[in-house]
Design an enzyme around this catalytic site. Structure first.
Site, PDB file in Angstrom:
ATOM      1  N   GLY A 122      43.699  34.755  36.928  1.00 42.61           N
ATOM      2  CA  GLY A 122      42.339  34.653  36.394  1.00 42.61           C
ATOM      3  C   GLY A 122      42.078  33.242  35.920  1.00 42.61           C
ATOM      4  O   GLY A 122      42.740  32.297  36.357  1.00 42.61           O
TER       5      GLY A 122
ATOM      6  N   GLU B 290      48.654  32.713  37.371  1.00 44.47           N
ATOM      7  CA  GLU B 290      47.922  32.092  38.486  1.00 44.47           C
ATOM      8  C   GLU B 290      46.519  31.819  37.971  1.00 44.47           C
ATOM      9  O   GLU B 290      45.717  32.744  37.819  1.00 44.47           O
ATOM     10  CB  GLU B 290      47.879  33.044  39.688  1.00 44.47           C
ATOM     11  CG  GLU B 290      49.237  33.333  40.309  1.00 44.47           C
ATOM     12  CD  GLU B 290      49.789  32.162  41.109  1.00 44.47           C
ATOM     13  OE1 GLU B 290      49.034  31.219  41.394  1.00 44.47           O
ATOM     14  OE2 GLU B 290      50.981  32.191  41.428  1.00 44.47           O
ATOM     15  N   LEU B 291      46.232  30.547  37.682  1.00 40.47           N
ATOM     16  CA  LEU B 291      44.994  30.238  36.950  1.00 40.47           C
ATOM     17  C   LEU B 291      44.016  29.421  37.802  1.00 40.47           C
ATOM     18  O   LEU B 291      44.149  29.356  39.008  1.00 40.47           O
ATOM     19  CB  LEU B 291      45.373  29.532  35.645  1.00 40.47           C
ATOM     20  CG  LEU B 291      46.427  30.283  34.808  1.00 40.47           C
ATOM     21  CD1 LEU B 291      46.797  29.511  33.551  1.00 40.47           C
ATOM     22  CD2 LEU B 291      45.960  31.689  34.445  1.00 40.47           C
TER      23      LEU B 291
ATOM     24  N   CYS C  28      40.055  30.446  44.016  1.00 40.74           N
ATOM     25  CA  CYS C  28      40.726  29.482  43.128  1.00 40.74           C
ATOM     26  C   CYS C  28      41.147  28.237  43.892  1.00 40.74           C
ATOM     27  O   CYS C  28      41.277  27.174  43.316  1.00 40.74           O
ATOM     28  CB  CYS C  28      41.935  30.143  42.482  1.00 40.74           C
ATOM     29  SG  CYS C  28      43.031  30.877  43.698  1.00 40.74           S
TER      30      CYS C  28
ATOM     31  N   SER D 141      46.230  30.028  52.416  1.00 44.89           N
ATOM     32  CA  SER D 141      46.779  31.273  51.861  1.00 44.89           C
ATOM     33  C   SER D 141      47.668  31.942  52.902  1.00 44.89           C
ATOM     34  O   SER D 141      47.256  32.107  54.057  1.00 44.89           O
ATOM     35  CB  SER D 141      45.645  32.218  51.464  1.00 44.89           C
ATOM     36  OG  SER D 141      44.921  31.630  50.420  1.00 44.89           O
TER      37      SER D 141
HETATM   38  P1  NAD Z   1      38.937  36.037  34.129  1.00 45.42           P
HETATM   39  O1  NAD Z   1      39.947  35.156  33.488  1.00 45.42           O
HETATM   40  O2  NAD Z   1      37.615  36.159  33.494  1.00 45.42           O
HETATM   41  O3  NAD Z   1      39.503  37.529  34.245  1.00 45.42           O
HETATM   42  C1  NAD Z   1      40.752  37.802  34.850  1.00 45.42           C
HETATM   43  C2  NAD Z   1      41.253  39.142  34.343  1.00 45.42           C
HETATM   44  O4  NAD Z   1      41.463  39.061  32.926  1.00 45.42           O
HETATM   45  C3  NAD Z   1      40.268  40.294  34.541  1.00 45.42           C
HETATM   46  O5  NAD Z   1      40.992  41.475  34.763  1.00 45.42           O
HETATM   47  C4  NAD Z   1      39.552  40.357  33.202  1.00 45.42           C
HETATM   48  O6  NAD Z   1      38.993  41.624  32.956  1.00 45.42           O
HETATM   49  C5  NAD Z   1      40.695  40.049  32.259  1.00 45.42           C
HETATM   50  N1  NAD Z   1      40.272  39.483  30.986  1.00 45.42           N
HETATM   51  C6  NAD Z   1      39.160  38.753  30.720  1.00 45.42           C
HETATM   52  N2  NAD Z   1      39.141  38.390  29.421  1.00 45.42           N
HETATM   53  C7  NAD Z   1      40.262  38.902  28.852  1.00 45.42           C
HETATM   54  C8  NAD Z   1      40.824  38.865  27.540  1.00 45.42           C
HETATM   55  N3  NAD Z   1      40.212  38.223  26.537  1.00 45.42           N
HETATM   56  N4  NAD Z   1      41.991  39.488  27.315  1.00 45.42           N
HETATM   57  C9  NAD Z   1      42.627  40.123  28.324  1.00 45.42           C
HETATM   58  N5  NAD Z   1      42.148  40.199  29.584  1.00 45.42           N
HETATM   59  C10 NAD Z   1      40.989  39.584  29.859  1.00 45.42           C
HETATM   60  O7  NAD Z   1      38.839  35.559  35.655  1.00 45.42           O
HETATM   61  P2  NAD Z   1      37.838  36.095  36.764  1.00 45.42           P
HETATM   62  O8  NAD Z   1      36.476  35.602  36.432  1.00 45.42           O
HETATM   63  O9  NAD Z   1      38.039  37.556  36.997  1.00 45.42           O
HETATM   64  O10 NAD Z   1      38.410  35.356  38.057  1.00 45.42           O
HETATM   65  C11 NAD Z   1      38.079  34.067  38.386  1.00 45.42           C
HETATM   66  C12 NAD Z   1      39.146  33.092  37.916  1.00 45.42           C
HETATM   67  O11 NAD Z   1      40.405  33.490  38.445  1.00 45.42           O
HETATM   68  C13 NAD Z   1      38.913  31.691  38.418  1.00 45.42           C
HETATM   69  O12 NAD Z   1      39.203  30.781  37.388  1.00 45.42           O
HETATM   70  C14 NAD Z   1      39.918  31.556  39.547  1.00 45.42           C
HETATM   71  O13 NAD Z   1      40.300  30.239  39.829  1.00 45.42           O
HETATM   72  C15 NAD Z   1      41.046  32.361  39.024  1.00 45.42           C
HETATM   73  N6  NAD Z   1      41.909  32.787  40.134  1.00 45.42           N
HETATM   74  C16 NAD Z   1      43.129  32.188  40.270  1.00 45.42           C
HETATM   75  C17 NAD Z   1      43.938  32.522  41.347  1.00 45.42           C
HETATM   76  C18 NAD Z   1      45.269  31.870  41.535  1.00 45.42           C
HETATM   77  O14 NAD Z   1      46.048  32.378  42.336  1.00 45.42           O
HETATM   78  N7  NAD Z   1      45.594  30.794  40.855  1.00 45.42           N
HETATM   79  C19 NAD Z   1      43.516  33.488  42.264  1.00 45.42           C
HETATM   80  C20 NAD Z   1      42.269  34.090  42.096  1.00 45.42           C
HETATM   81  C21 NAD Z   1      41.481  33.728  41.007  1.00 45.42           C
END
Ligand code: NAD
Length: 484
Positions: free
Chosen positions: A235, A257-258, A291, A448
């Site tokens: 995320g 993975e951010l 990402c 990927s």
């Molecule tokens: P996000 O961080 O908002 O959410 C990710 C997950 O965390 C979701 O399940 C969400 O419900 C949960 N979450 C949100 N806030 C939380 C909290 N306070 N406590 C616990 N859990 C919480 O990310 P998103 O908007 O769903 O996804 C997009 C992001 O993910 C982008 O920054 C993208 O780059 C990243 N991403 C990274 C990769 C990688 O492999 N590096 C792959 C895909 C997406």
């Protein structure tokens, strides 16, 4: 869940201990179709009690799953691959309806996700240890790889199947039982995956799914539970750093993975047509919500005009429309908030002197659409270059020398992926070595690959998913000193 005309039927309940459970007292989650902006279904969501019940189920299933032979675990994963492949259209439809992405992107995601099950089915029987003689010669050093234990898997909305598969498959291969907390925007896909895994033979409790309305409460409760030994999170960097801090109290094993901010560097020796074709993949896979999406196009000043013109022409040809329509190349963004974020970055760049070669605004239609956009003359300090855009927008900045390109490329705290286009392999490899990222595509816009280690450096993450490294993220090394 009531059937909604036009939408495939999904079991929309919590999945704990091999059973579908209804929501406790009004704990429900609305799931919206991004192409209309309207909620189309309400599903059961979990709170803290359900999160702990899921950990109970994972704990109950753990002894049996650890004891299962690697071959038996591999067979479950292999069957999951086969079922996903056979049911790809149904899964793609579910992904489209809750994430908004185009059908072609959803089909691509299902194929990619299924490959993680195939790859880790093959890895499950190849988790080996080592035996060596101590330098003193007085004893032997035996190392074993053992499952880390109950794993909490938290996944994002942008690849609801693939990001789940990339965690579940290696966790199961290693012998871990799991609780998945899918993104609140896209919980349905994970429920379909859980159903597939059950039919593939995963015993009850090996995979549990807890969609949540309050992610922080549910995730915190599980991070605080001493039975949970692993957090694997994909995320945003903001949420990831917060969870790392939370997990530090119990010294949890974490894979993160951010977010990314990938540079796409085009040297003057590059073939511009190839570079534009690669740029379209690197930018527009998943409508830009990836990402590893190219976020900053760094193009040599000698070819920047030709590159911008060709890229703008290719972007202008894309058809915007609902993901379910096979004629659509690009679907909507996932939510109003995501669209506002993208629109805000573009407006600020235009105010700062950038020029829209195509797009530059949201179309006037229902749903969370944004027009495919190419910006040139972008100021090197523009906010759009320092944040993840996560939408169909390509900002172009020019450079004069290779040193300048590298400085611009590395001028970010993110370090996930980068792309290099060059006709000079030595120049491309030199640049790849110097880029501060975990992954580089050379003359390739698609990187990927389940068999490759995926992950970032700097604030883009810790650990790797995919490849052989992916399964080791769910193992702990044990050292045994032996004398015989
Ligand atoms: P996000 O961080 O908002 O959410 C990710 C997950 O965390 C979701 O399940 C969400 O419900 C949960 N979450 C949100 N806030 C939380 C909290 N306070 N406590 C616990 N859990 C919480 O990310 P998103 O908007 O769903 O996804 C997009 C992001 O993910 C982008 O920054 C993208 O780059 C990243 N991403 C990274 C990769 C990688 O492999 N590096 C792959 C895909 C997406």
């Amino acid at each position: 869940m009531d059937a909604v005309p036009g939408y495939p039927q999904v079991q929309a309940a919590l999945w704990i201990g091999g059973k579908s459970l209804p929501a406790a007292d009004g704990f429900c989650l609305d799931v919206a179709d991004p192409s209309t902006g309207q909620a189309f279904v309400q599903i059961a969501a979990g709170g803290v009690d359900e999160a702990i019940a899921a950990v109970d189920a994972a704990e109950a299933a753990a002894p049996g799953w650890v004891a299962a032979s690697p071959r038996d675990r591999a067979e479950v994963l292999r069957r999951a691959f086969e079922l996903m492949t056979a049911e790809a259209e149904r899964l793609a439809d579910v992904i489209v309806m809750e994430s908004g992405k185009s059908l072609a992107d959803a089909r691509g995601e299902v194929a990619y996700a299924a490959e993680f099950f195939r790859w880790f089915a093959e890895e499950a029987v190849r988790i080996d240890g080592q035996l060596s003689v101590a330098p003193s010669g007085r004893h032997r050093i035996l190392t074993l790889q053992q499952p880390v234990g109950i794993s909490l898997l938290v996944t994002p909305w942008n690849f609801p199947a693939a990001m789940g598969a990339r965690k579940i498959a290696p966790a199961l291969a290693a012998g871990c039982t799991t609780v998945v907390k899918p993104a609140s925007e896209t919980p349905l896909t994970m429920l379909v995956l859980a159903d597939i895994l059950e039919r593939a033979g995963a015993p009850a409790g090996v995979v549990n799914v807890v969609p949540a309305r309050s992610s922080s409460a549910v995730v915190s409760a599980m991070l605080a539970d001493r039975r949970v030994r692993k957090l694997s999170f994909t995320g945003s960097t903001g949420v990831g750093t917060h969870l790392l801090a939370e997990a530090s109290g119990r010294v949890l094993n974490c894979s993160m993975e951010l977010g990314g901010n990938a540079p796409f560097v085009v040297f003057p020796s590059a073939d511009v047509n190839d570079a534009v074709a690669g740029a379209m993949h690197a930018k527009m896979r998943n409508g830009g919500a990836s990402c590893i999406a190219a976020n900053r196009f760094l193009v040599h000043e000698g070819i920047a005009e030709e590159f911008a013109r060709c890229l703008a022409a290719a972007m202008a040809r894309l058809r915007l429309g609902p993901g379910w329509d096979p004629a659509s190349d690009v679907g909507p963004l996932v939510s109003r908030g995501e669209r506002e974020h993208v629109a805000g970055l573009v407006e600020a760049a235009l105010d700062d002197g950038a020029r829209a070669r195509t797009g530059g605004a949201a179309p006037d239609r229902p749903g969370w659409y944004y027009a495919p956009t190419v910006l040139d003359r972008v100021h090197p300090d523009a906010a759009i270059l320092s944040q993840e855009i996560f939408g169909p927008v390509a900002p172009i900045v020019t450079f004069a020398t290779a040193e300048e390109a590298l400085l611009l490329a590395n001028n970010t705290d993110s370090g996930l992926a980068a792309y290099v286009y060059s006709g000079d392999l030595a120049e491309a490899l030199r640049t790849a070595e110097a880029l501060e990222v975990g992954m580089v595509g050379i003359n390739r816009g698609l990187i990927s690959e389940p068999a490759a280690p995926f992950g970032g450096v700097k604030v883009s993450g810790l650990g790797r998913e995919g490849g052989h490294a992916g399964v080791l993220e769910f193992c702990e090394t044990k050292y045994v000193a032996v004398d015989w």
